[in-house]
Design a protein around this motif. Structure first.
Motif, short mmCIF file in Angstrom:
data_model
loop_
_atom_site.label_atom_id
_atom_site.label_comp_id
_atom_site.label_asym_id
_atom_site.label_seq_id
_atom_site.Cartn_x
_atom_site.Cartn_y
_atom_site.Cartn_z
N LYS A 167 -8.78 -14.22 -0.27
CA LYS A 167 -9.22 -15.29 0.67
C LYS A 167 -8.63 -14.34 2.36
CE LYS A 167 -7.84 -18.47 -1.85
NZ LYS A 167 -7.45 -20.28 -2.09
N LEU A 168 -8.12 -14.34 2.77
CA LEU A 168 -6.95 -13.68 3.97
C LEU A 168 -8.32 -12.73 4.21
CD1 LEU A 168 -3.10 -14.24 2.70
CD2 LEU A 168 -4.68 -15.53 4.46
N LEU A 169 -8.14 -12.21 3.27
CA LEU A 169 -8.76 -10.35 3.76
C LEU A 169 -10.63 -10.34 3.69
CD1 LEU A 169 -5.65 -7.32 3.24
CD2 LEU A 169 -6.36 -9.24 5.22
N PRO A 170 -11.11 -11.67 3.94
CA PRO A 170 -12.76 -11.25 2.87
C PRO A 170 -13.45 -10.01 3.44
CG PRO A 170 -12.39 -12.84 5.29
CD PRO A 170 -10.95 -11.76 4.76
N ASN A 171 -12.96 -9.19 4.65
CA ASN A 171 -13.49 -7.95 4.73
C ASN A 171 -13.31 -7.14 4.45
OD1 ASN A 171 -15.71 -9.66 6.53
ND2 ASN A 171 -14.50 -9.84 7.98
N GLY A 172 -12.31 -7.43 2.97
CA GLY A 172 -11.36 -6.17 2.47
C GLY A 172 -10.44 -5.41 3.72
N GLY A 173 -9.93 -4.63 3.51
CA GLY A 173 -8.22 -3.87 4.45
C GLY A 173 -7.43 -3.21 3.41
N ASN A 174 -6.19 -3.08 4.09
CA ASN A 174 -5.15 -2.51 3.30
C ASN A 174 -3.66 -2.99 3.08
OD1 ASN A 174 -6.89 0.08 3.33
ND2 ASN A 174 -5.67 0.71 5.87
N VAL A 175 -3.13 -3.61 2.39
CA VAL A 175 -1.98 -3.93 1.62
C VAL A 175 -1.33 -3.37 0.74
CG1 VAL A 175 -3.64 -6.43 1.14
CG2 VAL A 175 -2.94 -4.51 -0.97
N LEU A 176 -0.05 -3.40 0.87
CA LEU A 176 1.04 -2.80 0.91
C LEU A 176 2.16 -4.36 -0.05
CD1 LEU A 176 2.87 -1.48 4.20
CD2 LEU A 176 1.67 -0.51 2.09
N GLY A 234 -1.96 -6.40 4.84
CA GLY A 234 -1.63 -7.74 4.08
C GLY A 234 -0.45 -7.46 3.25
N PHE A 235 0.72 -8.07 2.80
CA PHE A 235 1.61 -7.74 2.41
C PHE A 235 1.90 -8.49 1.00
CE2 PHE A 235 4.52 -6.14 6.09
CZ PHE A 235 4.92 -5.50 5.32
N PHE A 236 1.69 -7.84 0.36
CA PHE A 236 2.04 -8.51 -1.47
C PHE A 236 3.84 -8.68 -1.54
CE2 PHE A 236 2.30 -9.42 -5.66
CZ PHE A 236 2.37 -10.56 -6.71
N ILE A 237 4.46 -9.75 -1.40
CA ILE A 237 5.80 -9.54 -1.79
C ILE A 237 6.29 -10.39 -2.72
CG2 ILE A 237 8.64 -9.34 -0.81
CD1 ILE A 237 6.42 -7.15 0.95
N HIS A 238 7.09 -9.76 -4.04
CA HIS A 238 6.78 -10.55 -5.62
C HIS A 238 8.21 -11.09 -4.81
CE1 HIS A 238 5.55 -7.14 -8.53
NE2 HIS A 238 4.62 -7.31 -6.98
#
Ligand code: AHR
Length: 332
Positions: A167-176, A234-238
């Protein structure tokens, strides 16, 4: 003589037929059988209970709240709690369990630091007729080795995080990704669910562990911000503690709130503050307040009552819009 031999032969054959006709003795399925049933059954009360809780460590606010939940609930109910802190070491948790088995505790509640390597000690507890409830993270041991698991669905948490990132990156992108303890049910499940749900136009550039610990996550975040400068969406942090370390690293690197979208897990007060301040856009709840549920189940086991083989915690996702209103109500 011939008669005696014939009679003996018939007796043996008859005995064998009888044995073959006996119903097979079912393997004791803990959730149905008497494992853990105490001599006070069916009238055991919390005051009869000695509960062993070999806590895995104190790496996060989540963990501190989890420990407090067990200690406070035990105090309120009159349960004798045998508590220890394994400082993230599986061997310490195993030694603590062995000491509890020797003491003859009523029930062991185990929050396993990692998924594998529990078979031997679970067998020892089973041999001693001490039921083990797996708490919080999962184990890979066969389900017959423990009586139940009470905790979160970590894969679902990862899926929820993936949906939020989509939802936050509807046009795609790079996440860590900064993940939790390597080999832990929480880290394995969250990473799995996240990957299963993430849209194809979003790339995970890199993933490193921060061991659920802000001090260990900070240099990882700093290195990521340097290495992938200008490429991170984006960041996905556990967990929230590590996300707080990422915020510190972002501030030092001149990143502004919201420049890089961040999804975190836990729903601690720190997580709510990061949402209020604009750093975190979604916080997937993981509830640490498991003491009352675990002790209720332990009492049922002592009284020989049936229990559920798996109890998953109902959890939600929190967003910045309600964060300020909810923060004062948060218990951890
Ligand atoms: O196993 C639950 C995880 O462990 C929490 O998300 C984290 O904060 C904790 O350390």
């Amino acid at each position: 003589m011939y008669r005696i031999k014939t009679i003996a032969f018939l007796v043996i054959v008859f005995t064998m037929i009888l044995a073959a006709c006996q119903p097979a003795v079912p393997a004791t399925k803990a959730s149905e059988g008497p494992i853990g049933k105490a001599s006070c059954a069916p009238n055991c009360t919390y005051k009869d209970m000695t509960l062993c809780y070999p806590q895995l460590g104190a790496e996060s606010d989540w963990r501190t709240a989890n420990t407090a939940s067990f200690k406070e609930t035990a105090d309120q109910l009159g349960v004798k709690l045998v508590f220890s802190d394994a400082q993230q070491k599986q061997e310490n948790q195993i030694s603590a369990m062995r000491s509890c088995i020797q003491q003859g505790v009523s029930v062991i509640a185990l929050p396993p630091v990692v998924e594998t390597g529990w078979d031997a000690v679970l067998q020892e507890a089973k041999d001693a007729n001490i039921p083990v409830i797996i708490v919080d993270r999962s184990v890979s041991a066969d389900k017959s080795m423990y009586v139940s698991h009470i905790g979160s669905d970590m894969v679902l948490e990862g899926k929820k995080a993936g949906e939020e990132m989509n939802k936050l990156l509807p046009n795609g992108g790079n996440v860590l990704e900064i993940s939790g303890t390597t080999g832990s049910g929480a880290a394995v499940g969250r990473a799995k669910g996240f990957r299963e749900t993430l849209n194809k136009n979003i790339t995970i550039l890199d993933s490193q562990t921060g061991n659920f610990n802000p001090t260990e996550a900070k240099p990882v975040a700093e290195a990521f911000l340097k290495k992938y400068e200008g490429k991170i969406d984006g960041f996905f942090i556990h967990n929230d503690g590590m996300a707080q370390a990422v915020v510190e690293a972002m501030k030092a690197a001149g990143v502004k709130p919201g420049d890089i979208k961040m999804v975190s897990v836990d729903g601690t007060r720190g997580g709510f503050q990061m949402m209020i301040d604009g750093w975190v856009q979604a916080d997937v709840e993981c509830n640490p307040l498991l003491g009352p549920q675990v002790m209720e189940m332990a009492l049922k086991l002592m009284n020989g009552e049936k229990i559920e083989a798996e109890v998953l915690t109902n959890e939600t996702t929190y967003y910045p819009d309600k964060a300020a209103e909810l923060l004062p109500t948060r218990k951890y």
